[in-house]
Design an enzyme around this catalytic site. Structure first.
Site, PDB file in Angstrom:
ATOM      1  N   LYS A  51       0.886  -1.182   0.000  1.00 22.75           N
ATOM      2  CA  LYS A  51       0.000   0.000   0.000  1.00 22.75           C
ATOM      3  C   LYS A  51       0.908   1.211   0.000  1.00 22.75           C
ATOM      4  O   LYS A  51       1.842   1.291   0.801  1.00 22.75           O
ATOM      5  CB  LYS A  51      -0.910   0.022   1.216  1.00 22.75           C
ATOM      6  N   SER A  93      -5.857  11.184  16.719  1.00 18.35           N
ATOM      7  CA  SER A  93      -4.479  11.453  16.301  1.00 18.35           C
ATOM      8  C   SER A  93      -3.714  12.139  17.434  1.00 18.35           C
ATOM      9  O   SER A  93      -2.864  12.984  17.210  1.00 18.35           O
ATOM     10  CB  SER A  93      -4.484  12.311  15.039  1.00 18.35           C
ATOM     11  N   MET A 128      -6.597   2.253  18.544  1.00 22.10           N
ATOM     12  CA  MET A 128      -6.473   2.157  17.091  1.00 22.10           C
ATOM     13  C   MET A 128      -5.822   3.380  16.442  1.00 22.10           C
ATOM     14  O   MET A 128      -5.498   3.365  15.263  1.00 22.10           O
ATOM     15  CB  MET A 128      -7.871   1.968  16.467  1.00 22.10           C
ATOM     16  N   THR A 172      -2.938   5.135  17.364  1.00 15.65           N
ATOM     17  CA  THR A 172      -1.482   5.311  17.414  1.00 15.65           C
ATOM     18  C   THR A 172      -0.807   4.429  16.374  1.00 15.65           C
ATOM     19  O   THR A 172      -0.725   3.213  16.539  1.00 15.65           O
ATOM     20  CB  THR A 172      -0.968   5.009  18.838  1.00 15.65           C
ATOM     21  N   ASP A 173      -0.346   5.086  15.302  1.00 10.20           N
ATOM     22  CA  ASP A 173       0.275   4.346  14.200  1.00 10.20           C
ATOM     23  C   ASP A 173       1.577   5.012  13.757  1.00 10.20           C
ATOM     24  O   ASP A 173       2.057   4.779  12.663  1.00 10.20           O
ATOM     25  CB  ASP A 173      -0.704   4.235  13.016  1.00 10.20           C
ATOM     26  N   LYS A 224       2.879   9.276  18.739  1.00 11.14           N
ATOM     27  CA  LYS A 224       1.444   9.334  19.052  1.00 11.14           C
ATOM     28  C   LYS A 224       1.159   8.508  20.310  1.00 11.14           C
ATOM     29  O   LYS A 224       1.854   7.524  20.575  1.00 11.14           O
ATOM     30  CB  LYS A 224       0.609   8.783  17.889  1.00 11.14           C
TER      31      LYS A 224
HETATM   32  P1  NAD Z   1      -9.449  12.556  11.627  1.00  7.53           P
HETATM   33  O1  NAD Z   1      -8.477  13.634  11.280  1.00  7.53           O
HETATM   34  O2  NAD Z   1     -10.688  12.420  10.842  1.00  7.53           O
HETATM   35  O3  NAD Z   1      -9.866  12.672  13.172  1.00  7.53           O
HETATM   36  C1  NAD Z   1      -8.887  12.918  14.164  1.00  7.53           C
HETATM   37  C2  NAD Z   1      -9.429  12.603  15.528  1.00  7.53           C
HETATM   38  O4  NAD Z   1      -8.402  12.863  16.497  1.00  7.53           O
HETATM   39  C3  NAD Z   1     -10.608  13.454  15.928  1.00  7.53           C
HETATM   40  O5  NAD Z   1     -11.415  12.712  16.835  1.00  7.53           O
HETATM   41  C4  NAD Z   1      -9.936  14.633  16.640  1.00  7.53           C
HETATM   42  O6  NAD Z   1     -10.805  15.318  17.513  1.00  7.53           O
HETATM   43  C5  NAD Z   1      -8.859  13.886  17.396  1.00  7.53           C
HETATM   44  N1  NAD Z   1      -7.738  14.753  17.764  1.00  7.53           N
HETATM   45  C6  NAD Z   1      -7.092  15.647  16.983  1.00  7.53           C
HETATM   46  N2  NAD Z   1      -6.130  16.262  17.682  1.00  7.53           N
HETATM   47  C7  NAD Z   1      -6.175  15.748  18.940  1.00  7.53           C
HETATM   48  C8  NAD Z   1      -5.439  15.989  20.129  1.00  7.53           C
HETATM   49  N3  NAD Z   1      -4.453  16.869  20.165  1.00  7.53           N
HETATM   50  N4  NAD Z   1      -5.757  15.249  21.225  1.00  7.53           N
HETATM   51  C9  NAD Z   1      -6.745  14.333  21.191  1.00  7.53           C
HETATM   52  N5  NAD Z   1      -7.486  14.075  20.086  1.00  7.53           N
HETATM   53  C10 NAD Z   1      -7.198  14.779  18.992  1.00  7.53           C
HETATM   54  O7  NAD Z   1      -8.595  11.208  11.616  1.00  7.53           O
HETATM   55  P2  NAD Z   1      -9.081   9.712  11.374  1.00  7.53           P
HETATM   56  O8  NAD Z   1      -9.000   9.403   9.918  1.00  7.53           O
HETATM   57  O9  NAD Z   1     -10.345   9.461  12.112  1.00  7.53           O
HETATM   58  O10 NAD Z   1      -7.858   8.911  12.055  1.00  7.53           O
HETATM   59  C11 NAD Z   1      -7.706   8.931  13.456  1.00  7.53           C
HETATM   60  C12 NAD Z   1      -6.370   8.304  13.806  1.00  7.53           C
HETATM   61  O11 NAD Z   1      -6.348   6.940  13.392  1.00  7.53           O
HETATM   62  C13 NAD Z   1      -5.157   8.962  13.132  1.00  7.53           C
HETATM   63  O12 NAD Z   1      -4.118   9.051  14.084  1.00  7.53           O
HETATM   64  C14 NAD Z   1      -4.772   7.966  12.048  1.00  7.53           C
HETATM   65  O13 NAD Z   1      -3.404   8.039  11.705  1.00  7.53           O
HETATM   66  C15 NAD Z   1      -5.108   6.673  12.746  1.00  7.53           C
HETATM   67  N6  NAD Z   1      -5.314   5.518  11.863  1.00  7.53           N
HETATM   68  C16 NAD Z   1      -4.872   4.306  12.314  1.00  7.53           C
HETATM   69  C17 NAD Z   1      -5.028   3.184  11.535  1.00  7.53           C
HETATM   70  C18 NAD Z   1      -4.565   1.842  12.057  1.00  7.53           C
HETATM   71  O14 NAD Z   1      -4.554   0.878  11.293  1.00  7.53           O
HETATM   72  N7  NAD Z   1      -4.236   1.724  13.301  1.00  7.53           N
HETATM   73  C19 NAD Z   1      -5.651   3.282  10.284  1.00  7.53           C
HETATM   74  C20 NAD Z   1      -6.143   4.520   9.870  1.00  7.53           C
HETATM   75  C21 NAD Z   1      -5.977   5.638  10.675  1.00  7.53           C
END
Ligand code: NAD
Length: 321
Positions: free
Chosen positions: A67, A199, A219, A221-222, A226
């Site tokens: 990917k 995030s 989920m 923290t990637d 983070k």
């Molecule tokens: P998004 O940008 O749509 O949403 C971000 C979320 O994080 C919101 O709920 C926001 O309020 C919150 N946030 C932002 N800044 C913050 C802070 N300082 N403190 C606490 N919360 C905060 O993002 P998304 O697409 O929903 O992704 C969320 C997270 O999941 C990202 O970190 C992304 O990298 C991660 N992710 C992980 C996987 C995995 O396989 N583990 C896959 C996809 C995304």
């Protein structure tokens, strides 16, 4: 070669298909039949973008590929999703390119499938309250997949940006479940299962806030740096992950490891629980924690399923190369 465009994928892949694909590949990883190659993620010094590759090979499912994609913060202003990715699959016998598949929707469903697999295998059977931390793009997918694993009666949620909580309320309504916005203290006191998908770079949920018997799927923290939960909570829980190498470097466990609160040997593969070589939860009082770091093999498994479905539905575009 086959192309499966991003726009056809939401109508092709359902949650059961992605759940089965992700559960199977976690099992294959734990048996040693599938492995992920080292992740590459670079700040390219242009458009503030982070770009990289996640790749691997599943000998059992014969998925080979990568990917490629990342994060372009300026996309939203252009009407595009900030996270962009495409999945490339190769023929494991010949090395020829087999398919190019849109990766944006698949990333969300395969991530939701991972926490859903963890709930199925680790949460208490009598779990009634689902707690959501995070209300971004991924959270809706997470909630829809989670509620299929237990008879939840209520969803409660907290988000750093409270104005985003309407997303959780809307999805709960769609699922015919009551929703309540709560404080983190209330969330920890009530929830039987907690999903964190933010995030954040600082702990949100503290060890003292979580009641015995809770299952937590971390989920968000990637990436290095983070963090969603206090390290002491990781240390207090029985910890499972998709891949130990990622968990200790880019996952939620990176902090507990760095602080010397846990050792690598205390982190268990979810695949071992799926394969029946680890008992998983052993008591109703145990706190279980799944560190879902997101592995390339999840993407390949979901993309392989999408290609098969696209061929069957006539949505696959076939071109000679
Ligand atoms: P998004 O940008 O749509 O949403 C971000 C979320 O994080 C919101 O709920 C926001 O309020 C919150 N946030 C932002 N800044 C913050 C802070 N300082 N403190 C606490 N919360 C905060 O993002 P998304 O697409 O929903 O992704 C969320 C997270 O999941 C990202 O970190 C992304 O990298 C991660 N992710 C992980 C996987 C995995 O396989 N583990 C896959 C996809 C995304």
């Amino acid at each position: 070669m086959i192309i499966v465009p991003e726009k056809v994928i939401p109508n092709l892949i359902d949650r059961t298909t992605s759940y089965n694909a992700v559960e199977a590949v976690f099992g294959a990883m734990s048996r040693g039949d599938a492995y992920n190659f080292p992740v590459i993620r670079e700040d390219i010094g242009y458009a503030d973008a982070l770009y990289g590759f996640k790749s691997g090979f599943d000998k059992a499912g014969l998925s080979l590929g990568l990917k490629s994609g990342g994060y372009w913060p300026g996309n939203e202003a252009k009407g595009l999703t900030n996270h962009q990715s495409s999945i490339f699959l190769f023929n494991a016998d010949t090395g020829q390119v087999k398919a190019i598949v849109g990766g944006n929707y698949l990333t969300a469903v395969r991530t939701a499938a991972a926490s859903s697999v963890s709930i199925q295998h680790l949460a208490r059977k009598d779990s009634k309250v689902l707690g959501m931390i995070g209300a971004g793009h991924q959270s809706a997918f997470q909630m829809r997949a989670a509620v299929e694993q237990r008879n939840f009666e209520k969803v409660i949620g907290w988000n750093y940006h409270p104005e985003m909580l309407s997303r959780l309320a809307d999805v709960a309504e769609e699922l015919d479940l009551p929703f309540e916005a709560v404080s983190l203290d209330e969330l920890g006191a009530q929830a039987d299962v907690i999903i964190s998908i933010t995030s954040s770079f600082a702990p949100i949920l503290m060890a003292a806030q979580v009641k015995p018997g809770t299952h937590i799927a971390c989920m968000g923290t990637d990436t290095k740096g983070k963090q969603e939960v206090e390290s002491a909570l990781v240390a207090k829980a029985t910890v499972f992950t998709d891949e130990i190498a990622q968990s200790i470097t880019i996952g939620e466990c990176q902090h507990a490891i760095a602080e010397g609160l846990i050792t690598e040997g205390q982190i268990n593969e979810i695949g071992a629980v799926i394969n029946g070589t680890h008992a998983g939860r052993t008591s109703d009082d145990e706190i279980t924690l799944f560190d879902g770091t997101g592995v390339g093999l999840q993407d390949l498994a979901a993309a392989t399923a999408a290609v098969e479905l696209a061929i069957a539905s006539g949505d696959a575009i076939e071109i000679d190369v």
